[in-house]
Design a protein around this motif. Structure first.
Motif, short mmCIF file in Angstrom:
data_model
loop_
_atom_site.label_atom_id
_atom_site.label_comp_id
_atom_site.label_asym_id
_atom_site.label_seq_id
_atom_site.Cartn_x
_atom_site.Cartn_y
_atom_site.Cartn_z
N SER A 27 1.06 -1.31 0.44
CA SER A 27 0.01 0.13 -0.15
C SER A 27 0.89 1.87 -0.10
O SER A 27 0.25 1.84 -0.49
N ALA A 28 1.72 1.39 -0.04
CA ALA A 28 2.84 2.57 0.25
C ALA A 28 3.24 2.27 -1.27
O ALA A 28 3.59 4.16 -1.37
N ASP A 29 3.53 1.82 -2.27
CA ASP A 29 3.89 1.89 -3.41
C ASP A 29 2.87 2.34 -4.46
O ASP A 29 2.24 2.33 -5.46
N PHE A 30 0.83 1.51 -4.29
CA PHE A 30 0.62 1.52 -4.99
C PHE A 30 -0.96 2.33 -4.68
O PHE A 30 -1.40 1.55 -3.19
N PHE A 31 -1.67 2.74 -5.20
CA PHE A 31 -3.15 2.77 -5.07
C PHE A 31 -3.95 2.30 -5.49
O PHE A 31 -3.94 2.06 -6.41
N MET A 32 -5.13 1.45 -5.09
CA MET A 32 -6.02 0.66 -5.35
C MET A 32 -7.23 1.75 -6.15
O MET A 32 -7.87 1.88 -5.19
N THR A 33 -7.76 1.44 -7.46
CA THR A 33 -8.88 1.52 -7.86
C THR A 33 -10.77 0.91 -7.39
O THR A 33 -9.64 0.15 -6.97
N GLU A 34 -10.96 1.63 -7.57
CA GLU A 34 -12.38 0.97 -7.27
C GLU A 34 -12.55 -0.63 -8.47
O GLU A 34 -11.65 -0.21 -9.04
N LEU A 35 -13.46 -0.96 -8.28
CA LEU A 35 -13.89 -1.91 -9.11
C LEU A 35 -14.28 -1.03 -10.91
O LEU A 35 -15.42 -0.69 -10.53
N VAL A 36 -13.61 -1.41 -11.56
CA VAL A 36 -13.66 -0.87 -13.08
C VAL A 36 -14.30 -1.72 -13.80
O VAL A 36 -12.99 -2.88 -13.84
N ARG A 37 -13.79 -1.28 -14.97
CA ARG A 37 -14.51 -2.21 -16.40
C ARG A 37 -13.27 -1.72 -16.79
O ARG A 37 -13.30 -0.69 -17.23
N ILE A 38 -11.67 -2.98 -17.65
CA ILE A 38 -10.57 -2.32 -17.92
C ILE A 38 -10.81 -2.45 -19.80
O ILE A 38 -11.25 -4.13 -19.70
N PRO A 39 -10.57 -1.77 -20.63
CA PRO A 39 -10.03 -2.74 -21.88
C PRO A 39 -9.00 -3.35 -22.19
O PRO A 39 -8.22 -2.71 -22.07
N LEU A 40 -9.48 -4.91 -22.24
CA LEU A 40 -8.06 -5.71 -22.39
C LEU A 40 -7.05 -5.22 -22.83
O LEU A 40 -5.72 -5.47 -22.75
N ARG A 41 -7.38 -4.09 -24.58
CA ARG A 41 -6.36 -4.09 -24.88
C ARG A 41 -5.59 -3.41 -24.73
O ARG A 41 -3.71 -3.01 -25.25
N LEU A 42 -5.26 -2.76 -23.65
CA LEU A 42 -4.44 -1.70 -23.11
C LEU A 42 -3.52 -3.01 -21.79
O LEU A 42 -2.52 -2.06 -21.36
N ILE A 43 -3.41 -4.07 -21.12
CA ILE A 43 -3.30 -4.84 -20.69
C ILE A 43 -2.01 -6.12 -21.44
O ILE A 43 -2.60 -6.51 -22.13
N GLU A 44 -0.92 -5.48 -20.75
CA GLU A 44 0.66 -5.66 -21.95
C GLU A 44 0.30 -7.45 -21.10
O GLU A 44 0.33 -8.18 -19.97
N ASN A 45 0.47 -8.67 -22.35
CA ASN A 45 0.41 -10.47 -21.82
C ASN A 45 1.78 -10.41 -20.99
O ASN A 45 2.83 -9.46 -20.99
N ALA A 47 -11.64 -5.08 -13.23
CA ALA A 47 -10.67 -5.21 -12.47
C ALA A 47 -10.79 -4.02 -11.30
O ALA A 47 -10.82 -3.15 -11.57
N PHE A 48 -9.43 -4.37 -10.51
CA PHE A 48 -8.85 -3.90 -8.81
C PHE A 48 -7.30 -3.03 -9.57
O PHE A 48 -7.03 -4.26 -10.39
N VAL A 49 -7.86 -1.73 -10.00
CA VAL A 49 -6.23 -1.56 -10.63
C VAL A 49 -5.42 -1.25 -9.69
O VAL A 49 -5.52 0.17 -8.95
N PHE A 50 -4.15 -1.11 -9.80
CA PHE A 50 -2.74 -1.04 -8.22
C PHE A 50 -2.54 0.06 -10.06
O PHE A 50 -1.49 -0.59 -9.82
N ALA A 51 -2.01 1.48 -8.96
CA ALA A 51 -1.76 2.20 -9.56
C ALA A 51 -0.27 2.41 -8.73
O ALA A 51 -0.03 3.10 -7.98
N SER A 52 0.62 3.24 -8.81
CA SER A 52 2.16 3.55 -8.54
C SER A 52 2.20 4.38 -7.62
O SER A 52 1.63 5.17 -8.68
#
Length: 216
Positions: free
Chosen positions: A127-145, A194-199
């Motif tokens: 939690s010191a390194d990342f903030f968590m968003t609410e539950l959101v819908r994320i386009p899968l094209r944004l996510i790298e495998n 998804a739950f997104v954790f942003a640095s």
């Protein structure tokens, strides 16, 4: 408290009625509203309820009384009263989007993520390194495998599990669920909850460029 002259405030007829009972006396007229219960005004009661719910969640997911007592700096006797008293109405956990939504709506999205990752033998992002968003819908094209991590459990086959996504170095990855992400893409899913954790260092960039566009 500042006193007012009733003659300057009350209508004449009402003043006459009050004078019949309290002429020349100092009286206090309470506000016409329901008083708040203990801890409601400060928000402490809500925080305490969420803490107690988290304690019950730890116990239901297999943690021992002593482990929970050490984590929350409470006596084992206090933990026993909380987990055996059944006073906390915690949403039912399951590896589903519905369960994740219930936790998120109760303000306990992080607790759902913690239980889910624990079932995979993984730890929560710091939690010191990342903030968590609410539950959101994320386009899968944004996510790298990212196939560098072991695949998660096979229970994702129904495509009813939220993704746990990290945003770091200006890219989205799923280090906990690479196999699940690939399955979603193979089945031509365009987006997933998804739950997104942003640095913390890139949260402003993340929010300005992506966060406002995600659907809830």
């Amino acid at each position: 408290m500042k006193y007012e002259n009733a003659g300057d405030i009350l209508p004449a007829k009402l003043l006459e009625e009050v004078q019949k009972y309290a002429a020349g006396k100092l009286i206090y007229i309470p506000k016409n509203e329901k008083s708040k219960g203990w801890g409601e005004a400060s928000g402490y009661r809500d925080k305490l309820n969420k803490r107690n719910a988290a304690i019950c969640s730890r116990y239901s997911s297999g943690c021992s009384i002593m482990e929970i007592a050490e984590e929350f700096f409470l006596s084992p006797e206090t933990i026993k009263k909380l987990v055996y008293g059944k006073k906390v109405n915690l949403p039912m956990f399951s590896k589903t989007i519905t369960s994740a939504k219930q936790y998120a709506n109760a303000g306990m999205g992080e607790e759902w993520v913690r239980i889910y990752l624990n079932s995979l033998g993984q730890e929560m992002p710091d939690s010191a390194d990342f903030f968590m968003t609410e539950l959101v819908r994320i386009p899968l094209r944004l996510i790298e495998n990212d196939s560098s991590e072991n695949c998660d459990d096979a229970g994702n086959a129904a495509f009813d599990v939220p993704l746990i996504v990290l945003f770091d170095n200006k890219k989205f990855v799923t280090p906990y669920q690479p196999g699940y992400l690939q399955s979603l893409k193979n089945e031509k899913h365009n987006a997933q909850y998804a739950f997104v954790f942003a640095s913390t260092d890139e949260y402003g960039y993340f929010w300005n460029n992506f966060g406002k566009n995600f659907q809830r």
